[in-house]
Enzyme design. Structure first.
Site, PDB file in Angstrom:
ATOM      1  N   CYS A 286      17.106 -10.459 -27.869  1.00  0.00           N
ATOM      2  CA  CYS A 286      15.765 -10.766 -27.356  1.00  0.00           C
ATOM      3  C   CYS A 286      15.133 -12.006 -27.987  1.00  0.00           C
ATOM      4  CB  CYS A 286      14.850  -9.568 -27.574  1.00  0.00           C
ATOM      5  SG  CYS A 286      15.428  -8.106 -26.702  1.00  0.00           S
TER       6      CYS A 286
HETATM    7  N1  LIG Z   1      18.536  -4.408 -26.599  1.00  0.00           N
HETATM    8  C1  LIG Z   1      17.237  -4.455 -26.763  1.00  0.00           C
HETATM    9  O1  LIG Z   1      16.724  -4.095 -27.808  1.00  0.00           O
HETATM   10  C2  LIG Z   1      16.329  -4.947 -25.656  1.00  0.00           C
HETATM   11  C3  LIG Z   1      14.954  -4.784 -25.835  1.00  0.00           C
HETATM   12  C4  LIG Z   1      14.086  -5.207 -24.830  1.00  0.00           C
HETATM   13  C5  LIG Z   1      14.613  -5.805 -23.675  1.00  0.00           C
HETATM   14  N2  LIG Z   1      15.956  -5.973 -23.538  1.00  0.00           N
HETATM   15  C6  LIG Z   1      16.434  -6.572 -22.287  1.00  0.00           C
HETATM   16  O2  LIG Z   1      17.081  -5.565 -21.515  1.00  0.00           O
HETATM   17  C7  LIG Z   1      18.176  -6.131 -20.780  1.00  0.00           C
HETATM   18  C8  LIG Z   1      19.451  -5.370 -21.087  1.00  0.00           C
HETATM   19  O3  LIG Z   1      19.746  -5.516 -22.461  1.00  0.00           O
HETATM   20  P1  LIG Z   1      20.761  -4.566 -23.209  1.00  0.00           P
HETATM   21  O4  LIG Z   1      20.549  -4.799 -24.644  1.00  0.00           O
HETATM   22  O5  LIG Z   1      20.703  -3.173 -22.685  1.00  0.00           O
HETATM   23  O6  LIG Z   1      22.163  -5.202 -22.726  1.00  0.00           O
HETATM   24  P2  LIG Z   1      23.621  -4.561 -22.891  1.00  0.00           P
HETATM   25  O7  LIG Z   1      24.567  -5.690 -22.870  1.00  0.00           O
HETATM   26  O8  LIG Z   1      23.630  -3.592 -24.037  1.00  0.00           O
HETATM   27  O9  LIG Z   1      23.801  -3.686 -21.576  1.00  0.00           O
HETATM   28  C9  LIG Z   1      23.879  -4.226 -20.311  1.00  0.00           C
HETATM   29  C10 LIG Z   1      24.861  -3.392 -19.484  1.00  0.00           C
HETATM   30  O10 LIG Z   1      24.860  -3.900 -18.156  1.00  0.00           O
HETATM   31  C11 LIG Z   1      26.182  -3.809 -17.649  1.00  0.00           C
HETATM   32  N3  LIG Z   1      26.306  -4.717 -16.501  1.00  0.00           N
HETATM   33  C12 LIG Z   1      26.419  -6.057 -16.489  1.00  0.00           C
HETATM   34  N4  LIG Z   1      26.478  -6.501 -15.213  1.00  0.00           N
HETATM   35  C13 LIG Z   1      26.390  -5.406 -14.420  1.00  0.00           C
HETATM   36  C14 LIG Z   1      26.398  -5.220 -13.026  1.00  0.00           C
HETATM   37  N5  LIG Z   1      26.504  -6.246 -12.154  1.00  0.00           N
HETATM   38  N6  LIG Z   1      26.307  -3.950 -12.549  1.00  0.00           N
HETATM   39  C15 LIG Z   1      26.216  -2.891 -13.407  1.00  0.00           C
HETATM   40  N7  LIG Z   1      26.208  -3.019 -14.734  1.00  0.00           N
HETATM   41  C16 LIG Z   1      26.287  -4.265 -15.231  1.00  0.00           C
HETATM   42  C17 LIG Z   1      27.036  -4.182 -18.848  1.00  0.00           C
HETATM   43  O11 LIG Z   1      28.358  -3.728 -18.697  1.00  0.00           O
HETATM   44  C18 LIG Z   1      26.295  -3.453 -19.971  1.00  0.00           C
HETATM   45  O12 LIG Z   1      26.781  -2.135 -20.164  1.00  0.00           O
HETATM   46  C19 LIG Z   1      18.206  -7.610 -21.164  1.00  0.00           C
HETATM   47  O13 LIG Z   1      17.481  -8.346 -20.231  1.00  0.00           O
HETATM   48  C20 LIG Z   1      17.478  -7.643 -22.497  1.00  0.00           C
HETATM   49  O14 LIG Z   1      16.886  -8.891 -22.744  1.00  0.00           O
HETATM   50  C21 LIG Z   1      16.817  -5.541 -24.501  1.00  0.00           C
END
Ligand SMILES: NC(=O)c1ccc[n+]([C@@H]2O[C@H](COP(=O)([O-])OP(=O)(O)OC[C@H]3O[C@@H](n4cnc5c(N)ncnc54)[C@H](O)[C@@H]3O)[C@@H](O)[C@H]2O)c1
Length: 448
Positions: A286
């Site tokens: 982030c």
């Molecule tokens: N991790 C955090 O603490 C956090 C906090 C706030 C916001 N975010 C936001 O949330 C979003 C997700 O982050 P995250 O940390 O969960 O990412 P992550 O990489 O842990 O998880 C994303 C998942 O999406 C899957 N994926 C990718 N393309 C796909 C598709 N076309 N169809 C289905 N699944 C698909 C991936 O395989 C993965 O399992 C991002 O935009 C991030 O900026 C994350």
């Protein structure tokens, strides 16, 4: 008389209230999986969609791949009907579809929306009347209305349109940012207010109804763009304040003042000050990334986000500062970095979590190696590190033994399980970039 759209909205809200609504969450990562579990706890039947078959298989076998989520929680969710799939065909069975896919930067430091567009392209042909699609991935203001809505409208053969007014349209779209703070257990997930911004009033109401079942408070804003901007403001606020203390830390070192003592004193002020702490650099999915989504978008409006750029500059330089301090510390011990054995303690981007993304430890290891050091690491969360988007390390975890063999032990992540007294006692030199050795007095410690 109620419009057809009004009837669809009322029926969806009824299903949500009765826990009959089917919830589909796309992206079973750090954000999507905990969210799926929250809805499952509320007895919704949840389907997790992910293109990563290993995750789908692990979840369907009742296992977890995120350290802080035990397998028992997945098994508990399965009892409420939770299952995972890579098959987008099931999207049409869902009432609410929540998108939690990655939003990284590309090699030119620009937003990479490809995960969002691929997901939306896969949802669009399966879209049906009366569904709500909610984007949770962090992104620049405008993404929901300028990218997601057109793809959904163009991609469905039925000619379904987003509901913009209360009497026209077929499906609902909203944005709701994720506010999780991994590793922070002081606030229960339920108590983190959930901001929602819908395309139109009905979408806002429905999104608030969806999240109102799992969060104690929802905060509706007037548009998806306002909700998108809210998330960016929160993260930019952190990024800028961390940069500020990182800069002041460097000045304090020159002035021989302990920045941590100063912050502890300043935070006794009951108003107008919030403590942020310096470190070896930013990490995670982030704070190092999200601000640049806004810088990029701002250019479209002939606007330069100077604070974001300056904060980025300071934070990006921090691993280099840690290396400079390590070189100086070794020099004091009549050693050069070239040829020294260095143990890096902690790889995760922050303590007590199993997330390596954008971690400053990766840059620090690369710089140490470039300087000719023989580098080892210890981190209870990572048995090995191979390669990722920005690194290629190929290393395995070293046991925390025989610390006297290293010329320097460099603390990059202050995991709580480490016994810092023992580490200082057994090491020749400890370079501490996290103030993990606070309270320990020893000439072997160099704080940076
Ligand atoms: N991790 C955090 O603490 C956090 C906090 C706030 C916001 N975010 C936001 O949330 C979003 C997700 O982050 P995250 O940390 O969960 O990412 P992550 O990489 O842990 O998880 C994303 C998942 O999406 C899957 N994926 C990718 N393309 C796909 C598709 N076309 N169809 C289905 N699944 C698909 C991936 O395989 C993965 O399992 C991002 O935009 C991030 O900026 C994350």
């Amino acid at each position: 008389m109620k419009s057809q759209l009004g009837t669809l909205a009322t029926e969806l809200k009824r299903k949500i209230e009765a826990r009959e609504a089917r919830i589909g969450i796309v992206g079973m990562g750090y954000v999507g999986l905990p969210l799926a579990l929250l809805f499952s706890e509320e007895k919704f039947r949840v389907t997790g969609f992910d293109i990563d078959n290993r995750k789908v298989e692990a979840l369907n076998a009742g296992g977890s791949y995120i350290v802080r989520i035990p397998g028992t929680e997945i098994q508990g969710a399965q009892k409420s009907g939770f299952s995972a799939t890579a098959d987008y065909g099931k999207i049409s069975e869902m009432d609410a579809v929540i998108i939690c896919v990655p939003t990284p930067l590309n090699e030119f430091h620009e937003p990479d929306l490809s995960y969002i567009t691929q997901t939306v392209d896969a949802i669009a042909p399966r879209l049906r009347e009366g569904q709500i699609v909610i984007l949770e991935s962090t992104t620049y203001p405008g993404t929901t209305e300028e990218v997601v809505v057109p793809l959904l409208e163009k991609g469905n053969a039925k000619g379904l349109k987003v509901a913009r007014a209360e009497d026209e349209g077929d499906f609902f779209v909203a944005f709701s940012p994720e506010r999780e703070d991994p590793g922070n257990d002081t606030v229960a997930r339920r108590d983190i207010p959930k901001v929602v911004g819908g395309v139109g009033k009905l979408a806002s109401e429905i999104a608030a109804a969806v999240y109102g079942t799992i969060f104690n408070r929802t905060v509706p804003v007037s548009s998806p763009a306002a909700a998108e901007m809210t998330k960016l403001l929160e993260n930019i606020y952190r990024c800028v304040n961390i940069a500020l203390v990182n800069e002041l830390k460097q000045l304090c070192h020159r002035m021989d003042i302990d920045i941590f003592e100063v912050i502890d004193a300043a935070k006794t002020k009951p108003f107008g000050f919030q403590a942020f702490y310096p470190g070896p650099g930013l990490g995670g999915h982030c704070i190092p990334i999200d601000p640049f989504y806004l810088s990029w978008k701002a250019k479209q409006f002939d606007f330069r986000t100077k604070f974001i750029e300056l904060a980025g500059e300071v934070n990006i330089a921090m691993p280099y500062y840690v290396i400079d301090k390590t070189v100086e510390a070794l020099n004091q011990h009549k050693k050069s970095l070239n040829g020294s054995k260095v143990l890096v303690l902690g790889l995760a981007y922050k303590k007590d979590i199993d997330d390596l993304r954008e971690s400053p430890s990766l840059t620090i290891i690369e710089l140490l190696r470039k300087g000719g050091a023989e580098v080892f690491y210890n981190d209870p969360f990572f048995a090995k590190v191979g390669h990722g988007r920005h690194y290629d390390l190929n290393m395995t975890n070293t046991p925390l033994e025989n610390l006297g063999q290293y010329d320097a032990v460099l603390i990059v992540t202050d995991h709580s399980d480490y016994d810092y007294q023992r580490i200082v006692k057994e090491s020749k030199l400890v370079v501490d970039s996290r103030n993990a050795t606070k309270g320990i007095t020893s000439e072997k410690i160099v704080r940076c």
